[in-house]
Design a protein around this motif. Structure first.
Motif, mmCIF file in Angstrom:
data_model
loop_
_atom_site.group_PDB
_atom_site.id
_atom_site.type_symbol
_atom_site.label_atom_id
_atom_site.label_comp_id
_atom_site.label_asym_id
_atom_site.label_seq_id
_atom_site.Cartn_x
_atom_site.Cartn_y
_atom_site.Cartn_z
ATOM 1 N N TYR A 205 -19.963 -25.530 -4.526
ATOM 2 C CA TYR A 205 -19.482 -25.108 -5.837
ATOM 3 C C TYR A 205 -20.673 -24.864 -6.743
ATOM 4 N N SER B 258 -18.714 -31.021 -8.526
ATOM 5 C CA SER B 258 -17.936 -30.026 -9.237
ATOM 6 C C SER B 258 -18.512 -29.793 -10.628
ATOM 7 N N TRP C 41 -15.717 -31.879 -4.927
ATOM 8 C CA TRP C 41 -14.881 -31.140 -4.008
ATOM 9 C C TRP C 41 -15.118 -31.727 -2.618
ATOM 10 N N LEU D 186 -16.363 -21.353 -6.122
ATOM 11 C CA LEU D 186 -16.070 -22.258 -5.024
ATOM 12 C C LEU D 186 -16.041 -21.453 -3.735
ATOM 13 N N LEU E 60 -10.059 -31.829 -4.971
ATOM 14 C CA LEU E 60 -10.908 -32.149 -6.107
ATOM 15 C C LEU E 60 -10.631 -33.587 -6.521
#
Length: 439
Positions: free
Chosen positions: A319, A253, A260, A326, A271
């Protein structure tokens, strides 16, 4: 008249029954999917030929190159779907590279110099690099899922100028028992001599395919899978996350040590972020594997920061930090996909009786009231999270941008994003998709 203890026991039995029934019913509904899969957005995609039967796709964004992990034997070894026949494993897999800078160019198959042994690639990841422009060398991590063996991670060097892969080393651990996808960490814990990064891998199941407990995990869709962290300087792996429901996608992330994770049978995208909860239990003194110096390492304390209930069987997630994009790819009907897997196991070239479609979704931020989960604000309310963060906040929602019932493309395995383009790989299709997801 029934005794008080009997009434209490009956009430507890009823509560346990409901607690077991409702999650199982939700999972059953999720795997069956909608009655009809919509078709829209395929005009945004073009099919790129060359690689077939691919388990993962990732994009090295410095180079804007897509890498695909493909294997002709994949129809005979679909571990996520628990479909497997070792007797039919006759060919090795390979990595393919696709240049996103040259639209319309074909993907190219790569050979690995210096590598010996069976090669059945699943997940791919790259060591983070701070180099501007074109790095001279990219460290590539590949999960090698050899049948009836504990998977291992192959460390490869990719040289862009020569378009060549060179084998560096193999990383093994008993904790990789059902390793599927992999994500390199931005942690400073990087091997000082060969640049191998620390990384996370997800075990898609809690038990190896050869373990009898796997049958019950599949039958009851038990949340038994785990997340593993490998520290490159210590050359040690440990499980750092548990009770996942078939995680088949993982991506770094926007913050260091945050991930993620797509939980396919959980119908969520989560997350997770590392925290130091207890230095006593998370820190460890070791002798480093590279410099042989005394070193204090910290094992990640992964905590859930956000849960997005997508109500879809997400099998891929990616991501892009630069644009905060995303994306997910999901099976609208998981049960149909499993049926395809079973039929392909018998005959790889057969036309299956079911179609396994796909849905590509993109994350969008909406302002919502704190405590509510409304994707859009009420018209009569002024939502300004920046001015009143205690009352309002921005929440991420994933919304479909491309969907197909499998008549044009199906059986997705992974997704990768770069800017406004995504690549979608497939377990059972010839080729892959290159799609535009711009508004």
């Amino acid at each position: 008249m029934p005794s008080t203890s009997l009434l209490v026991l009956s009430a507890l039995t009823a509560l346990v029954g409901v607690a077991v029934y409702l999650p199982m019913q939700r999972t059953t509904t999720l795997l069956e999917g909608p009655s009809v899969v919509e078709n829209f957005g395929m005009e945004r995609c073009k099919r790129v030929s060359g690689p077939a039967y691919c388990d993962d796709v990732r994009i090295q964004r410095n180079l804007n190159l897509g890498f695909l992990a493909c294997d002709p034997s994949l129809p005979h070894r679909n571990f996520a779907a628990s479909v497997f026949d070792e007797a039919k494993m006759t060919e090795d897999g390979a990595l393919w590279v696709y240049d996103l800078n040259k639209p319309g160019s074909p993907a190219e198959k790569l050979t690995i110099k210096g590598f010996e042994g069976p090669f059945h690639p699943s997940g791919i990841s790259f060591a983070p690099t701070s180099e501007d422009g074109t790095p001279a060398r990219v460290v590539v991590l590949v999960v090698n899922h050899v049948p009836l063996e504990v998977p291992r991670v192959e460390v490869l060097y990719y040289y862009p100028a020569r378009k060549s892969l060179v084998y560096k080393k193999t990383i093994s651990s008993e904790h990789f028992f059902a390793a599927n996808k992999i994500a390199a960490s931005a942690s400073p814990m990087v091997h000082q001599h060969d640049d191998t990064p620390s990384f996370h891998v997800v075990n898609d199941h809690g038990y190896n395919l050869t373990d009898w407990k796997r049958e019950y995990e599949e039958k009851y869709n038990l949340p038994a899978a785990s997340l593993v962290y490998y520290n490159a300087r210590a050359d040690i792996a440990q499980e750092v996350g548990w009770r996942f429901q078939m995680p088949t996608g993982v991506a770094s992330s926007h913050e260091p040590d945050s991930l993620w994770i797509a939980q396919a049978k959980g119908g969520t995208v989560d997350l997770y972020k590392s925290h130091i909860l207890s230095a006593e239990h998370q820190e460890q003194k070791v002798l480093s594997a590279d410099t042989r110096e005394r070193l204090t390492i910290a094992w990640p304390g992964m905590m859930n920061e956000e849960i997005m209930h997508t109500k879809a069987v997400n099998v891929g997630v990616d991501y892009e930090p630069e644009f905060k994009t995303l994306v997910t790819v999901s099976h609208p009907k998981w049960n149909d996909y499993v049926q395809v897997a079973k039929e392909k196991l018998q005959d790889r070239e057969a036309v299956p009786s079911k179609k396994a479609g796909f849905v590509v979704s993109k994350g969008n931020l909406y302002p919502v009231r704190v405590g509510e989960t409304r994707p859009k604000p009420r018209k009569d309310a002024v939502f300004d999270p920046e001015e009143t963060p205690r009352k309002y906040r921005y929440q991420l929602f994933v919304e479909p941008v491309i969907s197909n019932d499998g008549s044009e493309f199906g059986s997705p395995s992974a997704i990768a994003v770069s800017g406004q383009r995504v690549l979608v790989s497939s377990h059972y299709e010839q080729g892959f998709l290159d799609c535009d997801i711009s508004p």
